[in-house]
Design a protein around this motif. Structure first.
Motif, PDB file in Angstrom:
ATOM      1  N   GLU A 255       0.816  -1.217   0.000  1.00 39.11           N
ATOM      2  CA  GLU A 255       0.000   0.000   0.000  1.00 39.11           C
ATOM      3  C   GLU A 255       0.851   1.269   0.000  1.00 39.11           C
ATOM      4  OE1 GLU A 255      -2.362   0.335   3.509  1.00 39.11           O
ATOM      5  OE2 GLU A 255      -0.728  -0.221   4.843  1.00 39.11           O
ATOM      6  N   ASP A 256       2.152   1.126   0.202  1.00 39.34           N
ATOM      7  CA  ASP A 256       3.040   2.289   0.215  1.00 39.34           C
ATOM      8  C   ASP A 256       3.664   2.572  -1.149  1.00 39.34           C
ATOM      9  OD1 ASP A 256       2.614   2.624   2.974  1.00 39.34           O
ATOM     10  OD2 ASP A 256       4.172   1.148   3.445  1.00 39.34           O
ATOM     11  N   THR A 257       3.186   1.929  -2.190  1.00 38.46           N
ATOM     12  CA  THR A 257       3.776   2.109  -3.514  1.00 38.46           C
ATOM     13  C   THR A 257       2.888   2.985  -4.396  1.00 38.46           C
ATOM     14  OG1 THR A 257       2.686   0.133  -4.385  1.00 38.46           O
ATOM     15  CG2 THR A 257       4.872  -0.160  -3.364  1.00 38.46           C
ATOM     16  N   PRO A 258       3.490   3.682  -5.371  1.00 39.79           N
ATOM     17  CA  PRO A 258       2.693   4.465  -6.328  1.00 39.79           C
ATOM     18  C   PRO A 258       1.717   3.596  -7.113  1.00 39.79           C
ATOM     19  CG  PRO A 258       5.003   5.124  -6.421  1.00 39.79           C
ATOM     20  CD  PRO A 258       4.934   3.906  -5.545  1.00 39.79           C
ATOM     21  N   GLU A 259       2.103   2.345  -7.390  1.00 40.43           N
ATOM     22  CA  GLU A 259       1.224   1.453  -8.149  1.00 40.43           C
ATOM     23  C   GLU A 259      -0.073   1.202  -7.401  1.00 40.43           C
ATOM     24  OE1 GLU A 259       1.490  -2.759 -10.645  1.00 40.43           O
ATOM     25  OE2 GLU A 259       2.932  -2.365  -9.037  1.00 40.43           O
ATOM     26  N   TYR A 260       0.011   1.018  -6.100  1.00 39.63           N
ATOM     27  CA  TYR A 260      -1.176   0.795  -5.269  1.00 39.63           C
ATOM     28  C   TYR A 260      -2.119   1.993  -5.406  1.00 39.63           C
ATOM     29  CZ  TYR A 260      -3.878  -0.529  -1.068  1.00 39.63           C
ATOM     30  OH  TYR A 260      -4.869  -0.888  -0.187  1.00 39.63           O
ATOM     31  N   GLU A 261      -1.559   3.182  -5.310  1.00 42.16           N
ATOM     32  CA  GLU A 261      -2.371   4.396  -5.385  1.00 42.16           C
ATOM     33  C   GLU A 261      -2.933   4.597  -6.788  1.00 42.16           C
ATOM     34  OE1 GLU A 261      -0.154   7.695  -3.885  1.00 42.16           O
ATOM     35  OE2 GLU A 261       0.008   6.857  -1.844  1.00 42.16           O
ATOM     36  N   ASP A 262      -2.149   4.263  -7.823  1.00 41.89           N
ATOM     37  CA  ASP A 262      -2.635   4.400  -9.201  1.00 41.89           C
ATOM     38  C   ASP A 262      -3.842   3.514  -9.454  1.00 41.89           C
ATOM     39  OD1 ASP A 262      -0.663   6.219  -9.781  1.00 41.89           O
ATOM     40  OD2 ASP A 262       0.663   4.774 -10.775  1.00 41.89           O
ATOM     41  N   VAL A 263      -3.808   2.305  -8.930  1.00 42.64           N
ATOM     42  CA  VAL A 263      -4.915   1.383  -9.142  1.00 42.64           C
ATOM     43  C   VAL A 263      -6.161   1.858  -8.396  1.00 42.64           C
ATOM     44  CG1 VAL A 263      -5.729  -0.987  -8.803  1.00 42.64           C
ATOM     45  CG2 VAL A 263      -3.406  -0.577  -9.592  1.00 42.64           C
ATOM     46  N   LEU A 264      -5.969   2.376  -7.203  1.00 46.74           N
ATOM     47  CA  LEU A 264      -7.112   2.913  -6.459  1.00 46.74           C
ATOM     48  C   LEU A 264      -7.763   4.052  -7.231  1.00 46.74           C
ATOM     49  CD1 LEU A 264      -5.888   2.983  -2.737  1.00 46.74           C
ATOM     50  CD2 LEU A 264      -7.336   1.283  -3.856  1.00 46.74           C
ATOM     51  N   ARG A 265      -6.951   4.950  -7.790  1.00 48.18           N
ATOM     52  CA  ARG A 265      -7.500   6.065  -8.580  1.00 48.18           C
ATOM     53  C   ARG A 265      -8.257   5.531  -9.789  1.00 48.18           C
ATOM     54  NH1 ARG A 265      -2.172   8.129  -7.841  1.00 48.18           N
ATOM     55  NH2 ARG A 265      -2.100   9.714  -6.179  1.00 48.18           N
ATOM     56  N   MET A 266      -7.681   4.526 -10.453  1.00 48.69           N
ATOM     57  CA  MET A 266      -8.332   3.938 -11.607  1.00 48.69           C
ATOM     58  C   MET A 266      -9.686   3.351 -11.229  1.00 48.69           C
ATOM     59  SD  MET A 266      -8.913   0.667 -13.044  1.00 48.69           S
ATOM     60  CE  MET A 266      -7.701  -0.306 -12.179  1.00 48.69           C
ATOM     61  N   LYS A 267      -9.797   2.802 -10.027  1.00 47.04           N
ATOM     62  CA  LYS A 267     -11.043   2.220  -9.552  1.00 47.04           C
ATOM     63  C   LYS A 267     -12.016   3.287  -9.043  1.00 47.04           C
ATOM     64  CE  LYS A 267     -10.841  -1.532  -7.017  1.00 47.04           C
ATOM     65  NZ  LYS A 267     -11.594  -2.490  -7.837  1.00 47.04           N
ATOM     66  N   GLY A 268     -11.559   4.541  -8.991  1.00 43.48           N
ATOM     67  CA  GLY A 268     -12.413   5.622  -8.512  1.00 43.48           C
ATOM     68  C   GLY A 268     -12.515   5.685  -7.001  1.00 43.48           C
ATOM     69  N   LEU A 269     -11.533   5.111  -6.304  1.00 41.32           N
ATOM     70  CA  LEU A 269     -11.540   5.108  -4.841  1.00 41.32           C
ATOM     71  C   LEU A 269     -10.615   6.195  -4.307  1.00 41.32           C
ATOM     72  CD1 LEU A 269     -11.322   1.248  -4.263  1.00 41.32           C
ATOM     73  CD2 LEU A 269     -13.363   2.688  -4.136  1.00 41.32           C
ATOM     74  N   LYS A 270     -11.027   6.815  -3.223  1.00 42.64           N
ATOM     75  CA  LYS A 270     -10.199   7.840  -2.606  1.00 42.64           C
ATOM     76  C   LYS A 270      -9.125   7.183  -1.750  1.00 42.64           C
ATOM     77  CE  LYS A 270     -13.769  11.414  -2.582  1.00 42.64           C
ATOM     78  NZ  LYS A 270     -14.555  12.362  -1.741  1.00 42.64           N
ATOM     79  N   PHE A 273      -9.441   7.581   2.059  1.00 41.87           N
ATOM     80  CA  PHE A 273     -10.518   6.772   2.627  1.00 41.87           C
ATOM     81  C   PHE A 273     -10.061   5.328   2.825  1.00 41.87           C
ATOM     82  CE2 PHE A 273     -14.036   3.803   1.855  1.00 41.87           C
ATOM     83  CZ  PHE A 273     -14.878   4.140   2.908  1.00 41.87           C
ATOM     84  N   ILE A 274      -9.364   4.788   1.834  1.00 45.12           N
ATOM     85  CA  ILE A 274      -8.873   3.412   1.925  1.00 45.12           C
ATOM     86  C   ILE A 274      -7.873   3.285   3.072  1.00 45.12           C
ATOM     87  CG2 ILE A 274      -7.496   1.649   0.758  1.00 45.12           C
ATOM     88  CD1 ILE A 274     -10.328   1.760  -0.263  1.00 45.12           C
ATOM     89  N   LYS A 275      -6.991   4.257   3.188  1.00 48.48           N
ATOM     90  CA  LYS A 275      -5.958   4.177   4.212  1.00 48.48           C
ATOM     91  C   LYS A 275      -6.524   4.386   5.615  1.00 48.48           C
ATOM     92  CE  LYS A 275      -1.972   5.177   1.324  1.00 48.48           C
ATOM     93  NZ  LYS A 275      -0.758   5.987   1.120  1.00 48.48           N
ATOM     94  N   ARG A 276      -7.685   5.076   5.717  1.00 47.78           N
ATOM     95  CA  ARG A 276      -8.319   5.260   7.040  1.00 47.78           C
ATOM     96  C   ARG A 276      -9.253   4.097   7.381  1.00 47.78           C
ATOM     97  NH1 ARG A 276      -9.360  10.570   5.160  1.00 47.78           N
ATOM     98  NH2 ARG A 276     -11.565  10.003   4.942  1.00 47.78           N
ATOM     99  N   ASN A 277      -9.443   3.217   6.436  1.00 46.08           N
ATOM    100  CA  ASN A 277     -10.315   2.062   6.648  1.00 46.08           C
ATOM    101  C   ASN A 277      -9.810   1.259   7.848  1.00 46.08           C
ATOM    102  OD1 ASN A 277     -12.305   0.179   6.234  1.00 46.08           O
ATOM    103  ND2 ASN A 277     -11.542  -0.537   4.269  1.00 46.08           N
ATOM    104  N   PRO A 278     -10.689   0.822   8.753  1.00 48.05           N
ATOM    105  CA  PRO A 278     -10.236   0.076   9.939  1.00 48.05           C
ATOM    106  C   PRO A 278      -9.564  -1.258   9.624  1.00 48.05           C
ATOM    107  CG  PRO A 278     -12.644   0.068   9.783  1.00 48.05           C
ATOM    108  CD  PRO A 278     -12.155   1.057   8.787  1.00 48.05           C
ATOM    109  N   VAL A 279      -9.791  -1.803   8.433  1.00 50.90           N
ATOM    110  CA  VAL A 279      -9.110  -3.040   8.036  1.00 50.90           C
ATOM    111  C   VAL A 279      -8.278  -2.763   6.783  1.00 50.90           C
ATOM    112  CG1 VAL A 279     -10.860  -4.542   9.020  1.00 50.90           C
ATOM    113  CG2 VAL A 279     -11.052  -3.843   6.630  1.00 50.90           C
ATOM    114  N   LYS A 280      -7.202  -3.515   6.624  1.00 51.21           N
ATOM    115  CA  LYS A 280      -6.323  -3.356   5.479  1.00 51.21           C
ATOM    116  C   LYS A 280      -6.977  -3.920   4.214  1.00 51.21           C
ATOM    117  CE  LYS A 280      -2.655  -1.683   7.599  1.00 51.21           C
ATOM    118  NZ  LYS A 280      -2.112  -0.338   7.283  1.00 51.21           N
ATOM    119  N   MET A 281      -6.751  -3.244   3.106  1.00 51.25           N
ATOM    120  CA  MET A 281      -7.192  -3.732   1.804  1.00 51.25           C
ATOM    121  C   MET A 281      -5.965  -4.231   1.052  1.00 51.25           C
ATOM    122  SD  MET A 281     -10.419  -3.463   1.919  1.00 51.25           S
ATOM    123  CE  MET A 281     -10.816  -3.880   0.230  1.00 51.25           C
ATOM    124  N   ASN A 282      -5.957  -5.516   0.776  1.00 50.97           N
ATOM    125  CA  ASN A 282      -4.811  -6.158   0.138  1.00 50.97           C
ATOM    126  C   ASN A 282      -4.984  -6.165  -1.376  1.00 50.97           C
ATOM    127  OD1 ASN A 282      -3.644  -7.358   2.766  1.00 50.97           O
ATOM    128  ND2 ASN A 282      -5.764  -8.066   2.767  1.00 50.97           N
TER     129      ASN A 282
END
Length: 318
Positions: A255-270, A273-282
Motif C-alpha cells: 500500500e506504500d507504492t505508487p502502483e497501489y495508489e494508481d490502481v485505487l485512482r483507476m477504480k475511482g476510490l479515494k 478513505f482506503i488508508k483510514r479504513n479500519p481493516v487493510k485492503m490487500n
C-alpha cells in the motif's frame, strides 16, 4: 474446435489405460482400436497412435494400420507413443515407423507393466525366448508412471494448441473482453490446499488487479505465486460461447507504492478513505502468461472458436 483421435492396441490393458488418461486432457477427443476405426475419424485434426512393445516390436496391427492408412495420415499432425518396460526399446520402434510418416510431431516411450501370470501361453513362450536373447530377467514389473503420463498429455496439448491458426486481432479481442467484465474466479493452491474465490477485478495496463480484505487465498499466494483466473458469460448456447481461462503469476502490491495508489485512482476510490479504513485492503496483481479464450466471434470470422495467446514465461517462486 480441434479434435483429437487416439488409435491404439492394448493386449493386457496398459496402453488402453494410458489412452484413457490422455483423451480427457486432449479433448475434444475420441479413441479406438485399429479394428474399431471408422472412415469418419479421418476428419479429426490431431492423431495419436499408441502401441505396446512385445518381443522387441510394436503390435502388428499398428504396423498394418499405418501402412494401410499412410496416405491420409501423411496429411495430419501425428504423435506416436509406445508402452514397454524398456524406454530404449520403445523409442527405437517409434523412430523406425516415424521415418515413413511425414508429419510426426512427437514421439514418446512410456513405461509399461509385466504380469507373468496374466500372459497367454503363446506370449509367455515368446517372451521367454526374447529374454534369453537379450538377457532380460523374467519377473513381474511395473514401470507405469501416472505423473509421466499426465506430463505427456500436457505436452501433446501444447503441441495441439500450437497447430491452431491464430485469429486476426486476437489480442484486441482479449483486451476488450477483460475490460468489459469485472468479476472473475481466482484459483490458488499450495500442495493439497486449493481455493477458488469469486472476486471483482480490474484490468489495467495489461495486468489484472484484485482488492481484497483477505482470506484463505493469502495462505497460498506467498508459497505458490501461480494462479488461474476464469472470466466468463452465462452459457446460452453453442453459438454464443464466451469464456476465458487465464494462467499467470501473482504478487502482493504494498500500500506504500505508487502502483497501489494508481490502481485505487483507476477504480475511482479515494486513497485517504482506503488508508483510514479500519481493516487493510490487500492488492493482488496478476501478470498474464497465457490466455485460453473460447469465443464464438472467432468462429464467425472463420477461425477456431478456441484461441490460445501466450504472453510470457511463468515466473515460478517455489
Amino acid at each position: 474446435m480441434q479434435r483429437t483421435l487416439l488409435i491404439y492396441e492394448s493386449k493386457y490393458g496398459a496402453t488402453e489405460k494410458i489412452v484413457k488418461y490422455l483423451a480427457p486432457v486432449l479433448g475434444p477427443a475420441n479413441y479406438c482400436t485399429t479394428d474399431q476405426f471408422k472412415d469418419s475419424y479421418r476428419d479429426f485434426d490431431f492423431i495419436v497412435i499408441g502401441s505396446p512393445v512385445y518381443s522387441g516390436k510394436l503390435d502388428p496391427e499398428i504396423y498394418n494400420f499405418i501402412e494401410n492408412n499412410r496416405e491420409w495420415l501423411n496429411d495430419k499432425p501425428l504423435a506416436l507413443f509406445s508402452v514397454s518396460l524398456s524406454p530404449e526399446d520403445g523409442m527405437n520402434n517409434l523412430d523406425e515407423i516415424s521415418g515413413n510418416i511425414k508429419n510426426t510431431v512427437s514421439k514418446k516411450a512410456l513405461g509399461g507393466t509385466l504380469k507373468l501370470s496374466a500372459m497367454t501361453e503363446e506370449d509367455s513362450k515368446a517372451l521367454d525366448i526374447f529374454s534369453q536373447q537379450v538377457g532380460f530377467p523374467l519377473k513381474d514389473m511395473d514401470n507405469f508412471n501416472l505423473e509421466e503420463v499426465t506430463s505427456y498429455a500436457l505436452e501433446l496439448k501444447e503441441i495441439k494448441e500450437n497447430l491452431i491458426p491464430p485469429a486476426p486481432q486476437r489480442e484486441e479481442f482479449i483486451d476488450k473482453f477483460l475490460t468489459s467484465h469485472n468479476t472473475c474466479t481466482l484459483s490458488t493452491s499450495y500442495q493439497n490446499r486449493v481455493r477458488s474465490t469469486p472476486i471483482e477485478y480490474n484490468y489495467f495496463n495489461g495486468f489484472i488487479y484484485l482488492l481484497s480484505e483477505g482470506g484463505e487465498k493469502f495462505a497460498n499466494l506467498p508459497l505458490n505465486n501461480q494462479v488461474s483466473v476464469a472470466v466468463y458469460e452465462d452459457y446460452t448456447g453453442f453459438n454464443n460461447l464466451a469464456g476465458m481461462q487465464i494462467t499467470g503469476t501473482s504478487e502482493i502490491i504494498s500500500e506504500d507504492t505508487p502502483e497501489y495508489e494508481d490502481v485505487l485512482r483507476m477504480k475511482g476510490l479515494k486513497i485517504d478513505f482506503i488508508k483510514r479504513n479500519p481493516v487493510k485492503m490487500n492488492m493482488i496483481k496478476i501478470t498474464i502468461s497465457k490466455v485460453e479464450f473460447l469465443y464464438s466471434e472467432f468462429k464467425k470470422l472463420g477461425y477456431e472458436a478456441k484461441q490460445i495467446q501466450n504472453f510470457k514465461k511463468l515466473n515460478f517462486n517455489h
